[in-house]
Enzyme design. Structure first.
Site, PDB file in Angstrom:
ATOM      1  N   LYS A 278     -26.092  53.346 -27.307  1.00 49.74           N
ATOM      2  CA  LYS A 278     -25.709  53.636 -25.927  1.00 49.74           C
ATOM      3  C   LYS A 278     -24.256  54.083 -25.825  1.00 49.74           C
ATOM      4  O   LYS A 278     -23.928  55.002 -25.072  1.00 49.74           O
ATOM      5  CB  LYS A 278     -25.959  52.405 -25.063  1.00 49.74           C
ATOM      6  CG  LYS A 278     -27.436  52.055 -24.909  1.00 49.74           C
ATOM      7  CD  LYS A 278     -27.637  50.804 -24.095  1.00 49.74           C
ATOM      8  CE  LYS A 278     -29.129  50.482 -23.943  1.00 49.74           C
ATOM      9  NZ  LYS A 278     -29.356  49.251 -23.166  1.00 49.74           N
TER      10      LYS A 278
ATOM     11  N   SER B 224     -32.484  46.821 -18.911  1.00 51.28           N
ATOM     12  CA  SER B 224     -31.061  47.117 -19.095  1.00 51.28           C
ATOM     13  C   SER B 224     -30.473  47.986 -17.989  1.00 51.28           C
ATOM     14  O   SER B 224     -29.260  48.169 -17.945  1.00 51.28           O
ATOM     15  CB  SER B 224     -30.843  47.801 -20.453  1.00 51.28           C
ATOM     16  OG  SER B 224     -31.542  49.023 -20.522  1.00 51.28           O
TER      17      SER B 224
END
Length: 811
Positions: free
Chosen positions: A760, A717
């Site tokens: 996140k 990611s």
């Protein structure tokens, strides 16, 4: 006597294996040439000789004692049978001096007689009395009471101490030590200590002998009495009479089995064990093993079930009162309760899905082939127990939520800690053949709960390990499978346990360490952490009240507004849960308690938390200041403690001939290293269209570093973050302040979706980020983020790295 023996020169007669003290009369065999020479030479010394013990040390070296005994020869040729010997009487101790000359072949030495002097005092008399008492005790153990009277007649302390030489408990070295000890008091203390040691050893031996004898007699009596009791009970049963028994008797076991609502196959198995116990002798170790097993089986709550609370509104109120937020978990539990309520109201609870071991159609077909009739096996009941897995960072309330669930359902609650468990027997139990065997943790949890349908919290299921003793996660496959756990069998109990009505709730921080087959059996409910507003509410409604109580304060003695709580959340904590927040509130409560104890008027109004908590620890400007130079980008990641901000720093370290080099640091995994190579390859391949310096990309040496190097990092990611950092360095354009991103990159520049979007985004909000770049295919995941967070952020969904660079880099 000593005066008459002054200035003597006497022949030395060595004693190879004994010691003679003054007053002792003994026979001595003249077997050596030195002994015969000394006896012959004694004729010229008024029949007197010096008896000196000869000893041999561990190395085989021979030496003589420094003190001997002056003795007079009373008779010669004392021994018969062709053996020569003498009868001697000990006269006095003498220190062996230097050699001298004399008649014959004997060894002559000068001797210095020692006067046995001592002062009369009470302490010496006490030592004599103690020694007599101890020696009398030793003689009593050995049955030599006739020598007690002889001890009483000895009044001289030196002569009394010398009687130790007669003891068979002393070796030659100890007897020589008695001879060489010239001071009477020291000699008496020495032999008294040895006598006490001997008496203690004899007492221990006697006690052990008595205990063994008593134990054997007791077992024999017990065996005879039990056999008589067994015969009496059999006679009473034959006559139809009542049999009185205590709780440990066989009849008591049979009564408990009859009263327990256990399945018929279990009842049959337990009854056979009781019959085997009746046939087992009392001396057999199996007696205690079977009794222990029966006690464990009968401790299980066979047929005992808690009545579920079917009030959906009341259950939701309990969940809301105990925890703020976590709506997804609460809704799932209410759904479970609603299904249970409808099944009971519509009479479907007894018509649960079943599993048949033999299909009726197959059984009928088999009967037609072989001409026999086969009845299908009775269906096995399968319950509706749910298996939930609460997955989230530490401190979000996973464990405490299990207690609230049990309270809302009206069930018993049991917690089973699985963190660090490596032995499969911890889950399934040990075989009964092992010493110290016991049932597994699941069976013990059912016994502790007292019902067959408790709420069992399997805490830290992601931290179960495996070694040579087995894999506990493999044993959990049966426990957490609704298709199997209605017949869970513990290795120790060896009977089927129905776990289908148990509500299992597992907790974990991450899913990656949970084996795939076990994860497939879990219904995962993600707990992504709290927003700042939720933390303020939790602190006001739950944490602050608890910490004030722990500090001995009443709620009205400290006044803290929501604004102050918000400042504590933003300035002193940066976490997904509330553990660190609770620690700060505990510190604040203690500081307030100091003021109250010092006499300050209450309530203590907290206006500036820094006065009590110290300087602020978290600064949201960090994420802004880190990107002030080209080559630094801000990414987003998910760790075991929730979402976090991840910085990427890139530096050019020089040029190299041929193709450039890439160096990576920061404790990175293989997947992240591959993402860095993909990012650099994409930029090289598309340098012209991206208006980047092709030569710098082709020949430059680049160093990519992820700060916080002590924390392991892995995953794809961070791909677009590394691409942005490299492009920023080569182009000299800084990354815009307040921009964070996450997404996987491909060689064609496509941005692929990632996981943990909510965690996140929450981490970005906590760090003061105002713009977030997410993959386009994660657009649906943004619905999980609270609306209040989205109002503070600008979220862009990107499908290509070119869009990322356009949004992230300054003009």
């Amino acid at each position: 006597m000593v005066d008459q023996l002054q200035d003597l020169t006497l022949p030395l007669l060595p004693l190879p294996g004994g010691v003679v003290v003054p007053g002792m009369v003994v026979n001595i065999a003249m077997e050596s040439r030195d002994a015969r020479a000394a006896v012959e030479a004694a004729r010229s010394a008024e029949d007197r000789v010096l008896l000196v013990p000869r000893t041999t040390d561990a190395d085989g070296r021979t030496s003589f004692a420094t003190v001997g005994t002056i003795a007079r020869i009373e008779q010669r040729d004392r021994l018969g049978g062709g053996r020569r010997g003498i009868l001697v009487r000990g006269l006095a101790r003498a220190v062996v001096g230097s050699g001298a000359t004399g008649a014959g072949d004997a060894t002559w030495v000068q001797v210095d007689p020692v006067e046995a002097e001592h002062d009369e005092d009470d302490q010496l008399d006490g030592l004599m009395e103690d020694y007599r008492a101890v020696v009398e005790g030793v003689l009593a153990h050995r049955g030599n009471q006739s020598l007690v009277a002889a001890l009483e007649e000895i009044t001289d302390p030196g002569q009394l101490a010398d009687t130790a030489v007669y003891s068979p408990d002393l070796d030659v070295e100890q007897k020589v030590q008695v001879l060489e000890t010239l001071d009477v008091r020291e000699r008496l203390e020495l032999v008294l200590g040895w006598a006490r040691e001997t008496l203690a050893q004899l007492e221990v031996r006697s006690k052990i002998r008595d205990d063994v004898t008593e134990s054997m007699e007791k077992r024999q009596r017990e065996f005879i009495l039990r056999e008589q009791m067994k015969a009496i009970r059999e006679e009473l049963r034959g006559l139809g009479g009542a049999v009185d028994d205590d709780g440990d008797s066989l009849d008591a076991y049979r009564t408990k089995v009859a009263e327990a609502a256990m399945p018929e196959d279990v009842r049959t198995f337990v009854s056979k064990e009781i019959d085997r116990l009746e046939r087992t002798g009392e001396q057999s170790p199996e007696q205690s093993w079977i009794r222990t097993w029966l006690d464990r089986v009968l401790e299980l709550p066979w047929g005992q079930r808690s009545q579920d609370n079917l009030d959906l509104t009341g259950a939701r109120q309990i969940l809301d009162a105990d925890h703020t937020g976590l709506d997804e978990v609460k809704e799932r539990l209410i759904e479970q309760l609603a299904v249970r309520k409808l099944r009971i109201e519509r009479g479907l609870e007894s018509d649960l899905p079943t599993l048949s071991t033999i299909d009726p159609a197959e059984a009928e077909a088999d009967a037609e082939v072989d001409g026999t009739t086969t009845d299908p096996a009775p269906p096995t009941r399968r319950g509706q127990g749910a298996i939930l897995a609460l997955v989230g960072p530490p401190g979000v309330g996973k464990t405490s939520l299990g207690e609230s669930v049990a309270r809302a359902l009206g069930r018993r609650f049991v917690r089973v800690a699985l963190g660090g468990v490596r032995d499969e027997a911890e889950i399934r139990g040990h075989r009964r053949t092992y010493v110290g065997a016991q049932q597994g943790r699941i069976a013990r949890a059912i016994s502790e709960a007292g019902t067959m349908n408790p709420v069992v919290l399997l805490d830290e299921i992601d931290k179960v390990g495996a070694d040579h003793r087995g894999d506990p996660s493999a044993a959990l496959l049966e426990v957490l499978d609704p298709a199997q756990n209605h017949t869970f069998r513990d290795h120790y109990l060896e009977v089927d346990l129905d776990l289908s009505d148990v509500l299992f709730i597992a907790t974990a921080n991450v899913l990656e360490t949970i084996p795939g087959p076990l994860l497939d059996r879990l219904e995962v409910v993600q707990l992504d952490g709290y927003t700042d507003a939720e933390k303020v509410t939790i602190a006001r409604d739950h944490l602050l009240r608890r910490q004030l109580s722990n500090a001995g304060l009443a709620p009205n003695e400290v006044a803290i507004s929501d604004e102050v709580l918000r400042r504590v959340v933003e300035g002193w904590t940066r976490e997904a849960g509330v553990r660190q927040l609770e620690r700060q509130l505990a510190k604040l409560a203690r500081k307030a308690a100091v003021r109250v104890a010092a006499g300050d008027p209450s309530p203590i109004v907290v206006e500036d938390p820094s006065e009590l908590l110290g300087r602020q620890k978290v600064f949201k400007e960090d994420a802004m200041a880190r990107v002030d130079v080209p080559g630094v980008a801000t990414g987003l990641a998910v760790t075991g403690v929730g979402g976090d901000v991840l910085f990427v720093e890139v530096a050019r370290t020089g040029s190299a001939e041929g193709e450039g080099q890439l160096r990576l640091t920061g404790q990175l995994g293989d997947v992240m290293k591959e993402s860095a190579s993909i990012a650099l390859s994409f930029l090289r391949a598309n340098a012209s269209s991206l208006v980047l310096d092709e030569a710098a990309l082709a020949t430059g040496r680049f160093h990519v570093h992820f700060p916080a190097g002590a924390i392991p990092k892995d995953g794809p990611s961070a791909g677009i973050t590394m691409t942005t950092a490299l492009a920023s360095l080569v182009s000299g354009r800084r990354v815009r302040r307040g921009v964070a991103m996450t997404g996987e990159v491909t060689l064609q520049g496509k941005v692929l979706p990632i996981g943990g979007v909510k965690q996140k985004v929450l981490a970005a909000h906590r760090a003061g980020i105002d713009t977030v770049l997410l993959p386009l295919r994660n657009e649906a995941d943004i619905d999980d983020v609270p609306e209040g967070i989205l109002q503070d952020l600008t979220v862009h969904f990107v499908d290509d790295v070119r869009e990322v660079l356009e949004l992230a880099l300054e003009d």
